[in-house]
Design an enzyme around this catalytic site. Structure first.
Site, PDB file in Angstrom:
ATOM      1  N   ASP A   1       0.767  -1.237   0.000  1.00  0.00           N
ATOM      2  CA  ASP A   1       0.000   0.000   0.000  1.00  0.00           C
ATOM      3  C   ASP A   1       0.800   1.290   0.000  1.00  0.00           C
TER       4      ASP A   1
ATOM      5  N   CYS B   1     -21.015  -5.100 -18.521  1.00  0.00           N
ATOM      6  CA  CYS B   1     -21.471  -4.761 -17.160  1.00  0.00           C
ATOM      7  C   CYS B   1     -21.034  -3.339 -16.792  1.00  0.00           C
TER       8      CYS B   1
ATOM      9  N   CYS C   1     -22.435   4.206  -7.972  1.00  0.00           N
ATOM     10  CA  CYS C   1     -21.614   5.163  -7.211  1.00  0.00           C
ATOM     11  C   CYS C   1     -22.444   6.376  -6.774  1.00  0.00           C
TER      12      CYS C   1
ATOM     13  N   CYS D   1     -14.717  10.598  -4.632  1.00  0.00           N
ATOM     14  CA  CYS D   1     -14.914   9.260  -4.053  1.00  0.00           C
ATOM     15  C   CYS D   1     -15.072   9.356  -2.527  1.00  0.00           C
TER      16      CYS D   1
ATOM     17  N   CYS E   1     -15.878   3.417   1.639  1.00  0.00           N
ATOM     18  CA  CYS E   1     -17.112   3.124   0.907  1.00  0.00           C
ATOM     19  C   CYS E   1     -16.908   1.806   0.171  1.00  0.00           C
TER      20      CYS E   1
ATOM     21  N   CYS F   1     -20.373  -5.942  -7.545  1.00  0.00           N
ATOM     22  CA  CYS F   1     -19.693  -6.646  -8.641  1.00  0.00           C
ATOM     23  C   CYS F   1     -20.139  -8.110  -8.705  1.00  0.00           C
TER      24      CYS F   1
HETATM   25  C1  B12 Z   1      -4.414   6.201  -3.925  1.00  0.00           C
HETATM   26  C2  B12 Z   1      -5.233   5.019  -3.498  1.00  0.00           C
HETATM   27  C3  B12 Z   1      -6.592   5.218  -3.263  1.00  0.00           C
HETATM   28  C4  B12 Z   1      -7.309   6.512  -3.634  1.00  0.00           C
HETATM   29  C5  B12 Z   1      -7.490   6.537  -5.161  1.00  0.00           C
HETATM   30  C6  B12 Z   1      -8.015   5.195  -5.719  1.00  0.00           C
HETATM   31  C7  B12 Z   1      -7.678   4.931  -7.159  1.00  0.00           C
HETATM   32  N1  B12 Z   1      -8.514   4.160  -7.811  1.00  0.00           N
HETATM   33  O1  B12 Z   1      -6.660   5.403  -7.639  1.00  0.00           O
HETATM   34  C8  B12 Z   1      -8.625   6.394  -2.801  1.00  0.00           C
HETATM   35  C9  B12 Z   1      -8.429   7.074  -1.448  1.00  0.00           C
HETATM   36  C10 B12 Z   1      -9.875   6.973  -3.460  1.00  0.00           C
HETATM   37  C11 B12 Z   1      -8.691   4.888  -2.596  1.00  0.00           C
HETATM   38  C12 B12 Z   1      -9.892   4.218  -2.352  1.00  0.00           C
HETATM   39  C13 B12 Z   1      -9.981   2.853  -2.188  1.00  0.00           C
HETATM   40  N2  B12 Z   1      -8.990   1.991  -2.053  1.00  0.00           N
HETATM   41 CO1  B12 Z   1      -7.149   2.481  -2.377  1.00  0.00          CO
HETATM   42  N3  B12 Z   1      -5.282   2.737  -2.863  1.00  0.00           N
HETATM   43  C14 B12 Z   1      -4.635   3.751  -3.341  1.00  0.00           C
HETATM   44  C15 B12 Z   1      -3.185   3.357  -3.632  1.00  0.00           C
HETATM   45  C16 B12 Z   1      -2.303   3.867  -2.470  1.00  0.00           C
HETATM   46  C17 B12 Z   1      -2.621   3.856  -4.964  1.00  0.00           C
HETATM   47  C18 B12 Z   1      -3.554   3.628  -6.186  1.00  0.00           C
HETATM   48  C19 B12 Z   1      -3.044   4.346  -7.407  1.00  0.00           C
HETATM   49  O2  B12 Z   1      -1.903   4.197  -7.793  1.00  0.00           O
HETATM   50  N4  B12 Z   1      -3.899   5.175  -8.017  1.00  0.00           N
HETATM   51  C20 B12 Z   1      -3.504   5.969  -9.176  1.00  0.00           C
HETATM   52  C21 B12 Z   1      -4.215   5.541 -10.427  1.00  0.00           C
HETATM   53  C22 B12 Z   1      -3.626   6.290 -11.645  1.00  0.00           C
HETATM   54  O3  B12 Z   1      -3.960   4.219 -10.633  1.00  0.00           O
HETATM   55  P1  B12 Z   1      -5.077   3.110 -10.848  1.00  0.00           P
HETATM   56  O4  B12 Z   1      -6.171   3.189  -9.874  1.00  0.00           O
HETATM   57  O5  B12 Z   1      -4.308   1.860 -10.911  1.00  0.00           O
HETATM   58  O6  B12 Z   1      -5.635   3.614 -12.260  1.00  0.00           O
HETATM   59  C23 B12 Z   1      -5.526   2.849 -13.394  1.00  0.00           C
HETATM   60  C24 B12 Z   1      -6.735   2.953 -14.254  1.00  0.00           C
HETATM   61  O7  B12 Z   1      -7.211   4.274 -14.215  1.00  0.00           O
HETATM   62  C25 B12 Z   1      -6.136   2.523 -15.554  1.00  0.00           C
HETATM   63  N5  B12 Z   1      -6.735   3.134 -16.701  1.00  0.00           N
HETATM   64  C26 B12 Z   1      -6.824   4.411 -17.054  1.00  0.00           C
HETATM   65  N6  B12 Z   1      -7.443   4.521 -18.224  1.00  0.00           N
HETATM   66  C27 B12 Z   1      -7.742   3.294 -18.649  1.00  0.00           C
HETATM   67  C28 B12 Z   1      -8.378   2.866 -19.780  1.00  0.00           C
HETATM   68  C29 B12 Z   1      -8.543   1.503 -19.963  1.00  0.00           C
HETATM   69  C30 B12 Z   1      -9.237   1.055 -21.175  1.00  0.00           C
HETATM   70  C31 B12 Z   1      -8.056   0.582 -19.003  1.00  0.00           C
HETATM   71  C32 B12 Z   1      -8.214  -0.873 -19.196  1.00  0.00           C
HETATM   72  C33 B12 Z   1      -7.414   1.046 -17.846  1.00  0.00           C
HETATM   73  C34 B12 Z   1      -7.284   2.402 -17.677  1.00  0.00           C
HETATM   74  O8  B12 Z   1      -4.776   2.890 -15.584  1.00  0.00           O
HETATM   75  C35 B12 Z   1      -4.393   3.340 -14.298  1.00  0.00           C
HETATM   76  C36 B12 Z   1      -3.045   2.735 -13.997  1.00  0.00           C
HETATM   77  O9  B12 Z   1      -3.090   1.319 -14.095  1.00  0.00           O
HETATM   78  C37 B12 Z   1      -3.272   1.783  -3.659  1.00  0.00           C
HETATM   79  C38 B12 Z   1      -2.052   1.040  -3.107  1.00  0.00           C
HETATM   80  C39 B12 Z   1      -0.925   1.020  -4.101  1.00  0.00           C
HETATM   81  N7  B12 Z   1       0.265   1.360  -3.642  1.00  0.00           N
HETATM   82  O10 B12 Z   1      -1.139   0.689  -5.263  1.00  0.00           O
HETATM   83  C40 B12 Z   1      -4.519   1.507  -2.762  1.00  0.00           C
HETATM   84  C41 B12 Z   1      -5.440   0.385  -3.200  1.00  0.00           C
HETATM   85  C42 B12 Z   1      -5.707   0.555  -4.666  1.00  0.00           C
HETATM   86  N8  B12 Z   1      -6.717   0.656  -2.462  1.00  0.00           N
HETATM   87  C43 B12 Z   1      -7.322  -0.385  -2.112  1.00  0.00           C
HETATM   88  C44 B12 Z   1      -8.636  -0.380  -1.541  1.00  0.00           C
HETATM   89  C45 B12 Z   1      -9.107  -1.662  -0.872  1.00  0.00           C
HETATM   90  C46 B12 Z   1      -9.434   0.773  -1.636  1.00  0.00           C
HETATM   91  C47 B12 Z   1     -10.939   0.884  -1.319  1.00  0.00           C
HETATM   92  C48 B12 Z   1     -11.756  -0.326  -1.755  1.00  0.00           C
HETATM   93  C49 B12 Z   1     -11.123   1.149   0.201  1.00  0.00           C
HETATM   94  C50 B12 Z   1     -12.537   1.421   0.628  1.00  0.00           C
HETATM   95  N9  B12 Z   1     -13.403   0.427   0.707  1.00  0.00           N
HETATM   96  O11 B12 Z   1     -12.892   2.549   0.930  1.00  0.00           O
HETATM   97  C51 B12 Z   1     -11.328   2.164  -2.128  1.00  0.00           C
HETATM   98  C52 B12 Z   1     -11.794   1.824  -3.557  1.00  0.00           C
HETATM   99  C53 B12 Z   1     -12.203   3.029  -4.356  1.00  0.00           C
HETATM  100  C54 B12 Z   1     -12.096   2.776  -5.858  1.00  0.00           C
HETATM  101  N10 B12 Z   1     -13.209   2.614  -6.546  1.00  0.00           N
HETATM  102  O12 B12 Z   1     -10.964   2.713  -6.384  1.00  0.00           O
HETATM  103  C55 B12 Z   1      -6.591  -1.650  -2.494  1.00  0.00           C
HETATM  104  C56 B12 Z   1      -7.277  -2.289  -3.715  1.00  0.00           C
HETATM  105  C57 B12 Z   1      -7.150  -3.799  -3.775  1.00  0.00           C
HETATM  106  C58 B12 Z   1      -7.710  -4.313  -5.071  1.00  0.00           C
HETATM  107  N11 B12 Z   1      -8.355  -5.471  -5.016  1.00  0.00           N
HETATM  108  O13 B12 Z   1      -7.585  -3.678  -6.104  1.00  0.00           O
HETATM  109  C59 B12 Z   1      -5.124  -1.091  -2.776  1.00  0.00           C
HETATM  110  C60 B12 Z   1      -4.348  -1.822  -3.870  1.00  0.00           C
HETATM  111  C61 B12 Z   1      -4.368  -1.189  -1.427  1.00  0.00           C
HETATM  112  C62 B12 Z   1      -3.863  -2.603  -1.138  1.00  0.00           C
HETATM  113  N12 B12 Z   1      -2.568  -2.753  -0.925  1.00  0.00           N
HETATM  114  O14 B12 Z   1      -4.599  -3.563  -1.114  1.00  0.00           O
HETATM  115  N13 B12 Z   1      -7.521   4.312  -2.743  1.00  0.00           N
HETATM  116  S1  SF4 Z   2     -15.753  -4.250 -11.996  1.00  0.00           S
HETATM  117 FE1  SF4 Z   2     -17.417  -5.720 -11.611  1.00  0.00          FE
HETATM  118  S2  SF4 Z   2     -19.252  -4.416 -11.360  1.00  0.00           S
HETATM  119 FE2  SF4 Z   2     -17.673  -3.160 -12.376  1.00  0.00          FE
HETATM  120  S3  SF4 Z   2     -18.042  -3.417 -14.573  1.00  0.00           S
HETATM  121 FE3  SF4 Z   2     -16.505  -4.935 -14.006  1.00  0.00          FE
HETATM  122  S4  SF4 Z   2     -17.691  -6.791 -13.579  1.00  0.00           S
HETATM  123 FE4  SF4 Z   2     -19.148  -5.082 -13.518  1.00  0.00          FE
HETATM  124  S1  SF4 Z   3     -15.849   3.679  -3.255  1.00  0.00           S
HETATM  125 FE1  SF4 Z   3     -15.779   5.678  -4.311  1.00  0.00          FE
HETATM  126  S2  SF4 Z   3     -15.999   5.115  -6.451  1.00  0.00           S
HETATM  127 FE2  SF4 Z   3     -16.716   3.336  -5.287  1.00  0.00          FE
HETATM  128  S3  SF4 Z   3     -18.944   3.636  -5.044  1.00  0.00           S
HETATM  129 FE3  SF4 Z   3     -17.962   4.527  -3.251  1.00  0.00          FE
HETATM  130  S4  SF4 Z   3     -17.746   6.698  -3.793  1.00  0.00           S
HETATM  131 FE4  SF4 Z   3     -18.072   5.609  -5.699  1.00  0.00          FE
END
Ligand code: B12
Ligand code: SF4
Ligand code: SF4
Length: 338
Positions: A131, A188, A195, A211, A238, A245
């Site tokens: 993380d 899906c 959200c 978020c 959240c 899913c």
């Molecule tokens: C910053 C962060 C957050 C931020 C931002 C989340 C985000 N999605 O970026 C906040 C505070 C909102 C957050 C929330 C949560 N988080 Co968080 N977070 C992180 C952290 C520290 C970094 C993530 C990151 O690099 N984000 C930056 C963006 C650029 O990266 P990305 O999400 O991978 O985005 C990708 C997509 O956008 C994709 N993309 C963009 N365009 C396109 C187009 C196409 C076609 C495709 C295919 C892909 C694509 O490319 C990007 C790079 O791969 C990681 C831990 C880590 N070191 O990785 C944990 C992590 C992601 N979090 C985690 C968790 C559990 C959560 C929550 C579920 C907690 C909760 N219940 O409240 C929520 C989920 C919210 C959500 N819907 O994402 C877990 C997820 C585990 C998993 N199964 O994936 C992690 C991995 C921590 C861990 N070690 O387990 N988190």
């Molecule tokens: S992540 Fe899960 S809920 Fe979201 S589009 Fe994919 S299959 Fe559906």
């Molecule tokens: S965790 Fe964030 S992105 Fe996911 S439903 Fe809740 S507010 Fe929306």
């Protein structure tokens, strides 16, 4: 014994449900996608995401001697429907991931156990991450074949759904990489539609500033008034996009009972009266402790404001002159709503 088979046995014994391997240079799209996320301002107040971006986007530069990245998944799947707690207005909904022991401690300990085994078997060097390091764990997990990043941006798999934490072991040992996993969301869009704050500007992309996880855990100061009603009774994290899913039908409740903890849906009335010492005592050993008393009580005030429970009004009236400006502002907003 074959090193890979031994690794998998050790990982299972340490509680991981899945393991995969990729090369440190296996995520070539990550730097541009990370840059686009930060350039759009989606990281909000998480200034640390805009720092050390060359390491975060490119694991090969984080530790140039590393030849493999082992990515592991630890299940925290709930034994109940997390959305059920959203219909309890006098209680605060706490995200499943934070209801028990702090996963940073649990996963790190398990990673270290696997890493120690590898060092003993292969005489290599290792570094473990969960993380907090500048490592993009989700794209690495996808490259290592654990699953794919769904439209909600989290890592999910056909075997275990999306209720998993990720951790990584970087090693100087050259292990055979796995095939990356493809995307299986298809048409899906349940996570996007559910959200409450419309935080997905497009599938696979999250604007963290909207978020609820970010707003309740990371955001300092008052939350925008337009977003407060959508928080409902969510006071820490959240789970909505995760809970809907359909791939979760294959998730079995986490066997590590430390994740099924005592912090599920506490009464708002108990939390509104916490002082610093009371907060620390109550949430010791939980990831919740990092937000501190002020942010938690701020969130509790928003939840009371959304509760329609007139009998909670004296609690927020008592916080209108709180020494923390965001708490006082949230309390006044809640009084107005009630
Ligand atoms: C910053 C962060 C957050 C931020 C931002 C989340 C985000 N999605 O970026 C906040 C505070 C909102 C957050 C929330 C949560 N988080 Co968080 N977070 C992180 C952290 C520290 C970094 C993530 C990151 O690099 N984000 C930056 C963006 C650029 O990266 P990305 O999400 O991978 O985005 C990708 C997509 O956008 C994709 N993309 C963009 N365009 C396109 C187009 C196409 C076609 C495709 C295919 C892909 C694509 O490319 C990007 C790079 O791969 C990681 C831990 C880590 N070191 O990785 C944990 C992590 C992601 N979090 C985690 C968790 C559990 C959560 C929550 C579920 C907690 C909760 N219940 O409240 C929520 C989920 C919210 C959500 N819907 O994402 C877990 C997820 C585990 C998993 N199964 O994936 C992690 C991995 C921590 C861990 N070690 O387990 N988190
Ligand atoms: S992540 Fe899960 S809920 Fe979201 S589009 Fe994919 S299959 Fe559906
Ligand atoms: S965790 Fe964030 S992105 Fe996911 S439903 Fe809740 S507010 Fe929306």
């Amino acid at each position: 014994m074959n090193l890979r088979a031994g690794l998998e046995t050790e990982a299972r014994a340490a509680g991981f449900v899945s393991l995969g391997v990729c090369r440190p240079d296996a995520i070539p799209d990550a730097p541009a996608r990370l840059a686009a996320f930060v350039d759009a301002g989606f990281h909000g107040q998480m200034g640390w995401m805009a720092e050390r971006m060359s390491w975060r986007g490119d694991p090969a530069s984080l530790w140039p001697e590393a030849r493999s990245v082992i990515v592991l998944a630890h299940s925290y799947a709930p034994d109940h429907d997390p959305l059920g707690d959203l219909d309890r207005p006098e209680h605060g909904a706490i995200s499943v991931y934070a209801q028990g022991r702090d996963y940073h401690d649990v996963v790190k300990k398990a990673l270290k156990r696997v890493a120690r085994w590898l060092v003993a078997e292969a005489c290599c060097e290792v570094k473990v991450f969960v993380d907090t390091a500048p490592v993009m764990e989700k794209p690495l997990a996808q490259a290592a074949g654990l699953g794919w990043q769904g439209k909600h941006t989290n890592l999910l798999s056909r075997d275990f759904g999306n209720w998993v934490f990720l951790g990584a072991i970087f090693t100087t040992e050259a292990l055979k990489p796995d095939e990356p996993e493809g995307e299986h969301c298809g048409s899906c869009r349940r996570c996007l539609d559910v959200c409450p704050t419309d935080a997905f500007p497009a599938p696979f992309q999250l604007d963290a500033r909207r978020c609820i996880s970010y707003l309740t855990i990371e955001h300092r100061g008052p939350v925008g008034e337009d977003l407060r009603p959508a928080l409902g009774n969510r006071i820490y994290g959240c789970d909505d996009c995760l809970a809907v899913c359909p791939w979760n039908k294959f998730a079995v409740a986490a066997s590590d009972l430390r994740y099924h903890g005592p912090h599920r849906a506490p009464p708002l009335a108990d939390l509104a009266v916490l002082d610093d010492a009371g907060f620390r005592e109550r949430f010791s050993g939980s990831p919740i402790k990092r937000v501190g008393r002020d942010r938690m009580v701020r969130n509790v005030c928003y939840a009371i404001g959304n509760s329609r429970q007139e009998r909670l009004k004296p609690l927020v009236q008592g916080l209108c002159e709180d020494t923390d400006a965001a708490v006082a502002d949230a309390a006044r907003w809640a009084v107005g709503r009630l």
